[in-house]
Design a protein around this motif. Structure first.
Motif, PDB file in Angstrom:
ATOM      1  N   ILE A   2      30.756  -2.132 -13.874  1.00 34.83           N
ATOM      2  CA  ILE A   2      29.333  -2.402 -14.106  1.00 34.83           C
ATOM      3  C   ILE A   2      28.611  -1.131 -14.534  1.00 34.83           C
ATOM      4  O   ILE A   2      27.808  -1.133 -15.476  1.00 34.83           O
ATOM      5  CB  ILE A   2      28.713  -3.025 -12.833  1.00 34.83           C
ATOM      6  N   LEU A   3      28.925  -0.016 -13.883  1.00 43.54           N
ATOM      7  CA  LEU A   3      28.305   1.259 -14.269  1.00 43.54           C
ATOM      8  C   LEU A   3      28.738   1.675 -15.669  1.00 43.54           C
ATOM      9  O   LEU A   3      28.067   2.476 -16.325  1.00 43.54           O
ATOM     10  CB  LEU A   3      28.656   2.347 -13.247  1.00 43.54           C
ATOM     11  N   SER A   4      29.886   1.152 -16.134  1.00 46.18           N
ATOM     12  CA  SER A   4      30.344   1.449 -17.492  1.00 46.18           C
ATOM     13  C   SER A   4      29.768   0.461 -18.510  1.00 46.18           C
ATOM     14  O   SER A   4      30.145   0.486 -19.678  1.00 46.18           O
ATOM     15  CB  SER A   4      31.875   1.401 -17.565  1.00 46.18           C
ATOM     16  N   GLY A   5      28.888  -0.445 -18.053  1.00 44.19           N
ATOM     17  CA  GLY A   5      28.169  -1.290 -18.990  1.00 44.19           C
ATOM     18  C   GLY A   5      28.629  -2.746 -19.047  1.00 44.19           C
ATOM     19  O   GLY A   5      28.068  -3.543 -19.794  1.00 44.19           O
ATOM     20  N   GLU A   6      29.652  -3.114 -18.268  1.00 43.54           N
ATOM     21  CA  GLU A   6      30.074  -4.519 -18.251  1.00 43.54           C
ATOM     22  C   GLU A   6      29.229  -5.301 -17.239  1.00 43.54           C
ATOM     23  O   GLU A   6      29.060  -4.855 -16.108  1.00 43.54           O
ATOM     24  CB  GLU A   6      31.558  -4.629 -17.868  1.00 43.54           C
ATOM     25  N   ALA A   7      28.717  -6.461 -17.624  1.00 43.52           N
ATOM     26  CA  ALA A   7      27.842  -7.225 -16.724  1.00 43.52           C
ATOM     27  C   ALA A   7      28.648  -8.136 -15.803  1.00 43.52           C
ATOM     28  O   ALA A   7      28.175  -8.526 -14.737  1.00 43.52           O
ATOM     29  CB  ALA A   7      26.844  -8.038 -17.525  1.00 43.52           C
TER      30      ALA A   7
ATOM     31  N   GLY B 295      21.346  -9.249 -11.330  1.00 44.10           N
ATOM     32  CA  GLY B 295      21.016  -7.855 -11.005  1.00 44.10           C
ATOM     33  C   GLY B 295      21.380  -7.465  -9.578  1.00 44.10           C
ATOM     34  O   GLY B 295      21.923  -6.372  -9.346  1.00 44.10           O
ATOM     35  N   GLU B 296      21.116  -8.361  -8.625  1.00 43.41           N
ATOM     36  CA  GLU B 296      21.362  -8.013  -7.232  1.00 43.41           C
ATOM     37  C   GLU B 296      22.859  -7.819  -6.969  1.00 43.41           C
ATOM     38  O   GLU B 296      23.269  -6.879  -6.285  1.00 43.41           O
ATOM     39  CB  GLU B 296      20.806  -9.121  -6.328  1.00 43.41           C
TER      40      GLU B 296
END
Lengths: 325, 325
Positions: free
Chosen positions: A171-176, A181-182
């Motif tokens: 997620i921090l690398s941009g994958e959702a 959001g939570e």
């Protein structure tokens, strides 16, 4: 910039307050006494900028992660934390504000985990930040948990939930990962700041036969227990405890199972114990408000970790995910 | 290149042999027990490439220096060495041959000083080599030497000879100091490889009132004792023990007195003791084949170090040397 002595006196010495054997950081070394029947437990982890953390990661967070990965090692031995020594090799470009943030992170976590700065060294480096921390804890003499005591027939347990940190890194690398959001925040937070199981660890002494913390990934760390204990380990994939966020991500993309069982940085405890201890873990789980989940069995035979599906068939890693043999 | 686990198993695990609590480096942490009446003494020093050693310094020598500066801190506390934890942050460009040299230096010094590798962390860095070592020793509980016990009227002592390392650094920087090859080698050797006073240190417990090792320079380190003990210190310049090489260099150039009394890296012990202990130091000196020289007195008054000439007049630092006030 403060000079070395001033920096130590103003910023670091307050972290040593409350530990008389730290001599206000004015001495060549620190002292540490033990009660009869106790032994010291020592561990060291190193983190370098650009490898283990990013140049613009908040200094507070870097400090806490450095401390917590070490506390997790102590927890895996069943040791209670006492203190630490710090090595800080800092390039000139990092100013006093960075050190202040770093110290503030240490201060908060010292209070949270009940330990003190005993000593260390602050020096310069012609390159990236290089941080190392030696954590010292105590355990009943001869009783500290190791990776070497698993016996065939015992159960394999893991605390908390598995795979969150590896999904958080995605997620921090941009994958959702198809998450809201939570849920994304929950997983990212699990990657950014470990929650070492320091309160539970000492309670596993006398119950667990082998223990370590999951830093390399569930399967990889299980393999460490298998190798050192000289046993096989079977893990039931569907029994691996997942957070709600990880469950949703996996439902949307089954290939994430590989990430979940092989990804690192969860800092949960993975341990084996005889069936006779099973009842104790329910009580400990309630007491520490922390899931303790049986996920498999210790088997006879060559040191090897086997992941099984719902029908007991072996799952094997392939490019892009897991399949049946 | 070996992988991390292979490197640890093949090169580092043999250094842990003989310490059961190191668990052959296969565990999360190491254990260390103490006898009743003992306490652990812990110190940490960090060295980075290009700051504390040069990129082409032999790996064996770097390893020994890293270990010995820490052993010197233990000696200053009166502690006997037991073991150490190692942090090795290594850029990719450093190959296995470098690690082999480094390990061989550690192996030799472990045998010499009687200690073991307990654990550590080997990781990568996107920059220069960054090394840190946590040394652990033991001392009688509550008796470890500190910088804080000097009392007015006591004598100030130093072991060995002073200033050699600082003169050695000048020689390694290309200054001949009017000396022959053998004298130059002696001084350069004193800079390159410290001789920590590990055998003497524990014998100072119960005799010395304050102690440290001379790493920042005689005057600078004396100032640490003065500050922490809240006393003055007078040092008689002509009493400061010099090697034959240092005496010759000083005879040829009196301004080298400044280098000698302020230069660092000698790793001798500087300590205070009451007159009643004086007789013991002659015997200890013979026993350890190591000069123990009275060089001054502890005085009342503000924490300050005063250097005196033959007639008791104060010497003061000026640009290029020392003069009378």
């Amino acid at each position: 910039m403060l000079g070395e002595f001033e920096t130590i006196a103003r910023l670091f010495a307050p972290l040593a307050k409350g530990w008389p054997g730290a001599f206000q950081l004015q001495n060549d070394a620190a002292t540490l006494g033990l009660e009869p029947g106790e032994e010291a437990v020592l561990t060291l982890d190193t983190m370098t900028e650009g490898v283990h953390f990013l140049p613009d990661d908040p200094a507070e967070l870097v400090a806490k992660k450095l401390l917590r990965v070490n506390l997790s090692d102590l927890a895996a031995m069943g040791a209670r934390p006492l203190g630490y020594l710090l090595s800080l090799a800092k390039p000139k470009e990092r100013g006093e504000d960075w050190i202040e943030g770093f110290v503030s992170g240490l201060r908060e976590d010292q209070a949270l985990y009940g330990l003190h700065l005993l000593g260390g060294d602050s020096t310069s480096i012609k390159g990236p930040l290089s941080l190392s921390l030696t954590a010292i804890g105590k355990a009943p003499a001869g009783k500290a948990l190791t990776r070497g005591g698993a016996r065939p027939g015992e159960r394999l347990y893991v605390t908390g939930t598995v795979g969150d940190a590896a999904l958080g890194l995605k997620i921090l690398s941009g994958e959702a990962l198809g998450l809201g959001g939570e849920d994304r925040d929950h997983l990212a937070g699990r990657y950014r700041l470990p929650q070492p199981r320091t309160a539970l660890g000492p309670n596993l002494i006398g119950l667990a036969s082998a223990c370590l913390d999951v830093s390399d990934g569930l399967v990889g760390d299980a393999a460490h227990i298998a190798e050192v204990s000289g046993v096989g380990l079977e893990i039931a994939a569907e029994a691996v405890p997942l957070s709600s966020a990880a469950r949703q991500a996996l439902a949307a993309d089954r290939s994430l199972l590989e990430t979940i069982v092989t990804g690192g940085d969860d800092y949960e405890l993975l341990f084996t114990a005889p069936d006779s201890a099973a009842g104790r873990f329910d009580a400990l789980s309630r007491e520490h408000d922390l899931p303790i989940t049986p996920i498999g069995r210790v088997t006879e035979g060559a040191p090897k970790v086997t992941l099984l599906d719902e029908s007991g068939r072996e799952l094997a890693i392939t490019k892009g995910g897991w399949t049946h043999f």
